[in-house]
Design an enzyme around this catalytic site. Structure first.
Site, PDB file in Angstrom:
ATOM      1  N   ASP A 160      13.597 -32.961 -14.659  1.00 47.82           N
ATOM      2  CA  ASP A 160      13.489 -31.510 -14.481  1.00 47.82           C
ATOM      3  C   ASP A 160      13.784 -30.777 -15.784  1.00 47.82           C
ATOM      4  O   ASP A 160      14.771 -30.041 -15.906  1.00 47.82           O
ATOM      5  CB  ASP A 160      14.426 -31.063 -13.375  1.00 47.82           C
ATOM      6  CG  ASP A 160      14.142 -29.636 -12.930  1.00 47.82           C
ATOM      7  OD1 ASP A 160      13.121 -29.074 -13.364  1.00 47.82           O
ATOM      8  OD2 ASP A 160      14.956 -29.088 -12.170  1.00 47.82           O
ATOM      9  N   HIS A 209      11.039 -27.360 -12.950  1.00 45.83           N
ATOM     10  CA  HIS A 209      10.763 -26.702 -11.673  1.00 45.83           C
ATOM     11  C   HIS A 209      10.556 -25.197 -11.840  1.00 45.83           C
ATOM     12  O   HIS A 209       9.989 -24.551 -10.958  1.00 45.83           O
ATOM     13  CB  HIS A 209      11.863 -27.005 -10.641  1.00 45.83           C
ATOM     14  CG  HIS A 209      13.135 -26.223 -10.811  1.00 45.83           C
ATOM     15  ND1 HIS A 209      14.256 -26.730 -11.438  1.00 45.83           N
ATOM     16  CD2 HIS A 209      13.470 -24.967 -10.410  1.00 45.83           C
ATOM     17  CE1 HIS A 209      15.221 -25.835 -11.407  1.00 45.83           C
ATOM     18  NE2 HIS A 209      14.774 -24.749 -10.790  1.00 45.83           N
ATOM     19  N   SER A 258      18.153 -20.978 -13.235  1.00 46.27           N
ATOM     20  CA  SER A 258      17.412 -22.202 -13.538  1.00 46.27           C
ATOM     21  C   SER A 258      16.835 -22.176 -14.942  1.00 46.27           C
ATOM     22  O   SER A 258      16.276 -21.167 -15.384  1.00 46.27           O
ATOM     23  CB  SER A 258      16.254 -22.389 -12.550  1.00 46.27           C
ATOM     24  OG  SER A 258      16.688 -22.926 -11.332  1.00 46.27           O
TER      25      SER A 258
END
Length: 258
Positions: free
Chosen positions: A115, A77, A208
């Site tokens: 992901d 992502h 992230s």
């Protein structure tokens, strides 16, 4: 019914019983600095030489891990629809790197169902400020690392809603059995590994794609993915992609295995 902002749809009887998940990249940010990191710490130089900063052309920031001379592992992502990324190597101060490389999206490899993603980078030599982190071996592919201690590092928010810090931050957190994560979110899937959030210790916005590395053996076991929409410090577990689940995929694309 709640909408879950996550890599997997949750098959649960009542969505209202569970926390909502959000990519840590997408958490809201404050407009001014208002506090300090909660129970994390500023990393000394060379603490996590495998950690890279990723400044994507779309204007967002993520982390990643060097796993070989020509490879960085991050979250899918993070890559999104970016045309390119600036990779910051050996940076303790966020954008004051030992050096940088700009990589186009032709060198992005996204996983089709999870992901996690790879970035092919120009060859980098290793030294104490820029180095790789080892993946778990195939002998450990079924190790769930339940109750192991690990460290997560990145330049993400130091509290809910904070702007990004300039100095690399790390936090020591404990891996939990997926059943504990399921209590919060519903079924997270075998490809996810979770950490317990105690006293607000967690990953946060901007982290992230960053690493989760075991204290024992210094193995990369997780790639930062999500936290609760109630906040990084809400007490809900943080979620990472489980690296052992993806060893075949990583090997097939990079040739790296142990």
């Amino acid at each position: 019914m709640k909408v879950f902002l996550a890599i997997l749809a949750l098959a649960v009887a009542s969505a209202a019983a569970f926390e909502e998940k959000v990519f840590v990249k997408d958490l809201p940010k404050a407009t001014k600095m208002e506090g300090r990191i909660t129970n994390g710490y500023a990393a000394p130089e060379g603490k996590a030489p495998y950690t890279v900063g990723l400044g994507f052309s779309g204007g967002w920031w993520c982390g990643g891990s060097i796993i070989g001379n020509t490879w960085v592992l991050t979250a899918e992502h993070c890559i999104g629809d970016a045309a390119s990324v600036i990779v910051y190597f050996g940076a303790t101060w966020r954008t004051n790197a030992q050096y940088t490389h700009t990589v186009g999206n032709g060198d992005f490899i996204k996983h089709s169902n999870a992901d996690i993603a790879l970035i092919r980078i120009p060859h980098v030599d290793f030294w104490h400020m820029v180095n790789k982190v080892e993946l778990p071996s195939y002998n450990d592919r079924y190790n769930d690392y339940n109750e192991w201690w690990a460290v997560a590092c990145g330049w993400g928010g130091t509290y809910d809603g904070s702007p990004f810090p300039d100095w690399l931050q790390c936090v020591d957190i404990q891996i939990v059995h997926n059943e504990e994560c399921n209590w919060a979110y519903g079924s997270v899937g075998d490809n996810v590994i979770c950490t317990r959030t105690v006293d607000g210790k967690s990953i946060c916005g901007g982290d992230s794609g960053g690493p989760l590395v075991t204290h024992d053996g210094n193995k990369l076991v997780g790639v930062s993915n999500f936290v609760s929409t109630n906040g990084c410090q809400s007490g809900a577990p943080a979620g990472f992609q489980r690296v052992t689940y993806h060893l075949d995929w990583i090997r097939d694309h990079t040739g790296i295995s142990y």
